[in-house]
Write a protein that holds these residues in place. Structure first.
Motif, mmCIF file in Angstrom:
data_model
loop_
_atom_site.group_PDB
_atom_site.id
_atom_site.type_symbol
_atom_site.label_atom_id
_atom_site.label_comp_id
_atom_site.label_asym_id
_atom_site.label_seq_id
_atom_site.Cartn_x
_atom_site.Cartn_y
_atom_site.Cartn_z
ATOM 1 N N THR A 86 0.721 -1.310 -0.068
ATOM 2 C CA THR A 86 -0.124 0.016 -0.058
ATOM 3 C C THR A 86 0.822 1.341 0.095
ATOM 4 O O THR A 86 0.460 2.246 -0.113
ATOM 5 C CB THR A 86 -0.988 0.175 1.252
ATOM 6 N N LEU A 87 2.082 1.222 0.216
ATOM 7 C CA LEU A 87 3.124 2.123 -0.006
ATOM 8 C C LEU A 87 2.954 3.196 -1.108
ATOM 9 O O LEU A 87 3.132 4.408 -0.944
ATOM 10 C CB LEU A 87 4.485 1.902 0.646
ATOM 11 N N VAL A 88 2.954 2.709 -2.202
ATOM 12 C CA VAL A 88 2.975 3.146 -3.464
ATOM 13 C C VAL A 88 1.477 3.475 -3.777
ATOM 14 O O VAL A 88 0.855 2.636 -3.981
ATOM 15 C CB VAL A 88 3.788 2.457 -4.565
ATOM 16 N N ASP A 89 1.026 4.678 -3.937
ATOM 17 C CA ASP A 89 -0.344 5.010 -4.367
ATOM 18 C C ASP A 89 -0.676 4.563 -5.751
ATOM 19 O O ASP A 89 0.091 4.182 -6.576
ATOM 20 C CB ASP A 89 -0.660 6.302 -3.870
ATOM 21 N N GLY A 90 -2.130 4.465 -5.840
ATOM 22 C CA GLY A 90 -2.606 4.160 -6.984
ATOM 23 C C GLY A 90 -2.192 4.782 -8.353
ATOM 24 O O GLY A 90 -2.293 4.476 -9.479
ATOM 25 N N VAL A 91 -2.045 6.031 -8.054
ATOM 26 C CA VAL A 91 -1.611 7.114 -9.082
ATOM 27 C C VAL A 91 -0.282 6.469 -9.681
ATOM 28 O O VAL A 91 -0.173 6.480 -11.134
ATOM 29 C CB VAL A 91 -1.683 8.504 -8.776
ATOM 30 N N LEU A 92 0.499 6.567 -8.835
ATOM 31 C CA LEU A 92 2.133 5.952 -9.270
ATOM 32 C C LEU A 92 1.814 4.715 -10.121
ATOM 33 O O LEU A 92 2.684 4.249 -10.956
ATOM 34 C CB LEU A 92 2.932 6.104 -8.142
ATOM 35 N N ARG A 93 1.113 3.599 -9.180
ATOM 36 C CA ARG A 93 1.149 2.500 -9.754
ATOM 37 C C ARG A 93 0.622 2.362 -11.123
ATOM 38 O O ARG A 93 0.931 1.329 -11.977
ATOM 39 C CB ARG A 93 0.646 1.204 -8.913
ATOM 40 N N ALA A 94 -0.313 2.950 -11.284
ATOM 41 C CA ALA A 94 -1.119 2.983 -12.552
ATOM 42 C C ALA A 94 -0.247 3.521 -13.721
ATOM 43 O O ALA A 94 -0.331 3.150 -14.609
ATOM 44 C CB ALA A 94 -2.459 3.700 -12.680
ATOM 45 N N ARG A 95 0.531 4.389 -13.432
ATOM 46 C CA ARG A 95 1.639 5.110 -14.418
ATOM 47 C C ARG A 95 2.812 4.349 -14.462
ATOM 48 O O ARG A 95 3.204 4.278 -15.810
ATOM 49 C CB ARG A 95 1.956 6.631 -14.049
ATOM 50 N N TYR A 96 3.312 3.752 -13.339
ATOM 51 C CA TYR A 96 4.890 3.423 -13.683
ATOM 52 C C TYR A 96 4.739 1.701 -13.407
ATOM 53 O O TYR A 96 5.728 0.976 -13.538
ATOM 54 C CB TYR A 96 5.627 4.048 -12.459
ATOM 55 N N GLY A 97 3.769 1.189 -12.842
ATOM 56 C CA GLY A 97 3.776 -0.258 -12.554
ATOM 57 C C GLY A 97 4.264 -0.973 -11.242
ATOM 58 O O GLY A 97 4.125 0.019 -10.252
ATOM 59 N N ARG A 98 4.709 -1.864 -11.001
ATOM 60 C CA ARG A 98 5.320 -2.436 -9.767
ATOM 61 C C ARG A 98 6.579 -1.575 -9.338
ATOM 62 O O ARG A 98 7.324 -1.399 -10.236
ATOM 63 C CB ARG A 98 5.296 -3.886 -9.932
ATOM 64 N N PHE A 99 6.643 -1.452 -8.073
ATOM 65 C CA PHE A 99 7.871 -1.101 -7.331
ATOM 66 C C PHE A 99 8.594 -1.851 -6.809
ATOM 67 O O PHE A 99 7.994 -2.634 -5.880
ATOM 68 C CB PHE A 99 7.645 0.024 -6.629
ATOM 69 N N ALA A 100 10.080 -2.154 -7.181
ATOM 70 C CA ALA A 100 10.735 -3.184 -6.385
ATOM 71 C C ALA A 100 11.036 -2.604 -4.974
ATOM 72 O O ALA A 100 11.167 -1.491 -4.865
ATOM 73 C CB ALA A 100 12.364 -3.261 -7.307
ATOM 74 N N PRO A 101 11.378 -3.608 -4.126
ATOM 75 C CA PRO A 101 11.524 -3.185 -2.617
ATOM 76 C C PRO A 101 12.952 -2.496 -2.531
ATOM 77 O O PRO A 101 12.955 -1.748 -1.396
ATOM 78 C CB PRO A 101 11.731 -4.458 -2.073
ATOM 79 N N ARG A 102 13.964 -2.590 -3.642
ATOM 80 C CA ARG A 102 15.166 -1.710 -3.373
ATOM 81 C C ARG A 102 15.430 -1.327 -4.623
ATOM 82 O O ARG A 102 15.165 -1.573 -5.745
ATOM 83 C CB ARG A 102 16.276 -2.891 -3.078
ATOM 84 N N LEU A 103 16.191 -0.017 -4.615
ATOM 85 C CA LEU A 103 16.438 0.470 -5.954
ATOM 86 C C LEU A 103 18.104 0.620 -5.774
ATOM 87 O O LEU A 103 18.770 1.172 -4.881
ATOM 88 C CB LEU A 103 15.927 2.045 -5.795
ATOM 89 N N ARG A 104 18.825 -0.208 -6.791
ATOM 90 C CA ARG A 104 20.167 -0.170 -6.865
ATOM 91 C C ARG A 104 20.789 1.198 -7.508
ATOM 92 O O ARG A 104 20.357 1.539 -8.690
ATOM 93 C CB ARG A 104 20.649 -1.230 -7.508
ATOM 94 N N PHE A 105 21.602 2.005 -6.862
ATOM 95 C CA PHE A 105 22.178 3.131 -7.307
ATOM 96 C C PHE A 105 22.845 2.992 -8.671
ATOM 97 O O PHE A 105 22.715 3.821 -9.547
ATOM 98 C CB PHE A 105 22.868 3.765 -6.413
ATOM 99 N N ASP A 106 23.515 1.891 -8.892
ATOM 100 C CA ASP A 106 24.406 1.835 -9.903
ATOM 101 C C ASP A 106 23.447 1.456 -11.219
ATOM 102 O O ASP A 106 23.603 1.978 -12.298
ATOM 103 C CB ASP A 106 25.379 0.502 -10.152
ATOM 104 N N LYS A 107 22.272 0.772 -11.020
ATOM 105 C CA LYS A 107 21.446 0.696 -12.070
ATOM 106 C C LYS A 107 20.709 2.136 -12.832
ATOM 107 O O LYS A 107 20.525 2.481 -13.731
ATOM 108 C CB LYS A 107 20.248 0.049 -11.841
ATOM 109 N N LEU A 108 20.386 2.929 -11.633
ATOM 110 C CA LEU A 108 19.792 4.313 -11.906
ATOM 111 C C LEU A 108 20.696 5.090 -12.660
ATOM 112 O O LEU A 108 20.525 5.744 -13.405
ATOM 113 C CB LEU A 108 19.328 4.924 -10.430
ATOM 114 N N ARG A 109 22.320 5.110 -11.930
ATOM 115 C CA ARG A 109 23.078 5.964 -12.461
ATOM 116 C C ARG A 109 23.399 5.374 -14.131
ATOM 117 O O ARG A 109 23.501 6.588 -14.775
ATOM 118 C CB ARG A 109 24.382 5.742 -11.739
ATOM 119 N N ARG A 110 23.569 4.386 -14.268
ATOM 120 C CA ARG A 110 23.772 3.860 -15.707
ATOM 121 C C ARG A 110 22.570 4.474 -16.680
ATOM 122 O O ARG A 110 22.818 4.819 -17.652
ATOM 123 C CB ARG A 110 23.847 2.360 -15.698
ATOM 124 N N LEU A 111 21.271 4.184 -16.290
ATOM 125 C CA LEU A 111 20.206 4.649 -17.009
ATOM 126 C C LEU A 111 20.222 6.117 -17.267
ATOM 127 O O LEU A 111 19.725 6.620 -18.338
ATOM 128 C CB LEU A 111 18.886 4.322 -16.341
#
Length: 191
Positions: A86-111
């Motif tokens: 329930t942490l990610v509200d419906g507006v964000l889920r509808a637009r972006y889909g499922r959210f992973a429990p962790r965000l790896r910085f190296d992946k974000l930085r690469r993108l």
């Protein structure tokens, strides 16, 4: 769509906004974008925060006779590690889909680098070093805080070194310069 909603974080870091609303937008404009499912905290009569779970927007005002002025927003990425759906509200889920429990910085930085959006490491506030590291995107004025090293009672047990702890906007160039001017050079021993 980028897997695990990395597109959401790329959008925020690139634009300095969230679903088109920025840190200086009014409470009504933020509610128009994110909806009415939030917790509201008012601190005295001069500061207010709306908590949407993953996202918090903050405002302040000069006096009760003045309107709210947007101060900043924060993505509480570390909260995802608790795996509360329930942490990610419906507006964000509808637009972006499922959210992973962790965000790896190296992946974000690469993108971000592939899109020509650099993140520059800036000195950490002494109270947070060495447990956290902060990276800054100068065009959007967004800061990304990453777990730098594990510290009992200093970092969450459910995050690993290299996980994003949070995202904050704006971080002004003046604060970055202030941090750089006060940075203590690291000492690596010797006489």
């Amino acid at each position: 769509m980028t897997p695990y909603s990395l597109a959401f974080y790329v959008d925020v870091v690139t634009t300095g906004t969230l679903l088109g609303v920025g840190p200086s937008d009014s409470p009504d404009r933020v509610t128009g974008a994110l909806g009415r499912d939030f917790g509201e905290n008012v601190f005295g009569d001069l500061a207010m925060c709306r908590d949407y779970g993953l996202v918090e927007f903050h405002w302040d005002r000069e006096s009760v006779d003045h309107g709210w002025s947007g101060h900043h927003f924060t993505l509480k990425v570390h909260r995802l590690a608790y795996r509360d759906r329930t942490l990610v509200d419906g507006v964000l889920r509808a637009r972006y889909g499922r959210f992973a429990p962790r965000l790896r910085f190296d992946k974000l930085r690469r993108l971000l680098e592939r899109r020509g959006v650099p993140l520059l490491e800036i000195p950490e506030i002494p109270a947070n070093a060495p447990y956290f590291r902060t990276f800054w995107q100068p065009d959007s004025r967004v800061a990304v805080t990453v777990i730098g090293t594990y510290g009992e009672y200093s970092t969450p047990d459910n995050l690993r070194v290299g996980d994003v702890y949070g995202v904050h906007a704006p971080l002004a160039a003046e604060e970055v310069e202030w941090r750089r001017a006060r940075a203590v050079p690291r000492s690596y021993g010797g006489a």
